[in-house]
Write an enzyme that holds these catalytic residues in place. Structure first.
Site, mmCIF file in Angstrom:
data_model
loop_
_atom_site.group_PDB
_atom_site.id
_atom_site.type_symbol
_atom_site.label_atom_id
_atom_site.label_comp_id
_atom_site.label_asym_id
_atom_site.label_seq_id
_atom_site.Cartn_x
_atom_site.Cartn_y
_atom_site.Cartn_z
ATOM 1 N N ARG A 116 -2.341 -6.558 -7.837
ATOM 2 C CA ARG A 116 -1.241 -7.522 -7.700
ATOM 3 C C ARG A 116 -1.352 -8.628 -8.730
ATOM 4 N NH1 ARG A 116 -2.737 -8.278 -1.570
ATOM 5 N NH2 ARG A 116 -4.701 -7.872 -2.658
ATOM 6 N N LYS A 163 -17.441 -6.892 10.035
ATOM 7 C CA LYS A 163 -16.154 -7.564 9.841
ATOM 8 C C LYS A 163 -15.274 -7.353 11.071
ATOM 9 C CE LYS A 163 -12.915 -7.636 6.026
ATOM 10 N NZ LYS A 163 -12.551 -6.955 4.784
ATOM 11 N N SER A 174 -2.308 -7.623 3.651
ATOM 12 C CA SER A 174 -2.560 -7.400 5.085
ATOM 13 C C SER A 174 -2.787 -8.737 5.776
ATOM 14 C CB SER A 174 -3.792 -6.514 5.270
ATOM 15 O OG SER A 174 -3.591 -5.263 4.676
ATOM 16 N N HIS A 225 0.840 -1.209 0.000
ATOM 17 C CA HIS A 225 0.000 0.000 0.000
ATOM 18 C C HIS A 225 0.875 1.261 0.000
ATOM 19 C CE1 HIS A 225 -2.886 -2.774 2.365
ATOM 20 N NE2 HIS A 225 -3.451 -2.606 1.185
#
Ligand code: ADP
Length: 169
Positions: free
Chosen positions: A101, A52, A139, A28
């Site tokens: 990615r 979440k 992450s 990031h």
């Protein structure tokens, strides 16, 4: 001379970089540094999702990101909830920044970008391909390493003291 009102944001290139950033990784970080080359301001927008369960509380992520970019006045960070495009409107941002990615990222992002464009026709999503050395970083990998007592430093932005943000058990 045209008399119609011009938005004060019209001439400034503000991008919103939305995500979970749980936590913000070297990947990031690389995307933001590169995007500073062509945006006037980047707002890193931490999406708040009450359903979440996060590893780092949103307030901790906010503090972490503000610390990481404290010497970059053109990078801001905020927590938001609701639709990304509504947050963009509120901030006068015409650009959404996302990192790619893999082709799986692309397939997912493609749909989201089309939906966002339908919801807010003035929005433009700008994709940056990750640096090859960051292409395997996520992450969730950082969280995985952390939860097994490993050192995630190679996957994080430089000079980040993660211990500062970890709650003692
Ligand atoms: P989200 O939950 O919205 O995917 P993330 O915090 O995981 O939020 O990611 C935010 C954005 O950063 C996404 O566009 C994602 O593809 C991108 N991203 C994640 N990891 C990397 C990386 N290693 N390099 C470049 N971009 C990345």
């Amino acid at each position: 001379m045209a008399t119609e009102s011009i938005s004060p944001f019209e001439n400034s290139r503000i991008a919103v970089f939305p995500g979970s950033f749980d936590p913000l990784t070297a990947g990031h970080y690389g995307i933001v540094l590169r995007a500073l080359g062509f945006f006037d301001k980047i707002i890193i927008a931490i999406g708040h999702n009450t359903d979440k369960k996060a590893f780092f509380p949103a307030e901790t992520r906010l503090q972490m990101i503000r610390d990481i970019f404290r010497d970059k006045p053109r990078v801001e960070c905020e927590i938001f909830s609701g639709l990304t495009v509504n947050f963009c409107r509120q901030k006068g941002a015409r650009f959404i920044l996302r990192g790619l990615r893999t082709s799986a990222d692309f397939e997912f992002e493609r749909v989201v970008a089309h939906v966002n464009r339908k919801l807010y026709p003035d929005i433009e999503t700008i994709f940056l391909l990750t640096a090859p050395e960051h292409s395997f970083i996520s992450s969730s990998i950082v969280r995985e390493v952390l939860s097994h007592g490993g050192d995630p430093t190679p996957f994080l932005p430089p000079h980040l003291e993660l211990n500062k943000y970890l709650k003692p058990n």
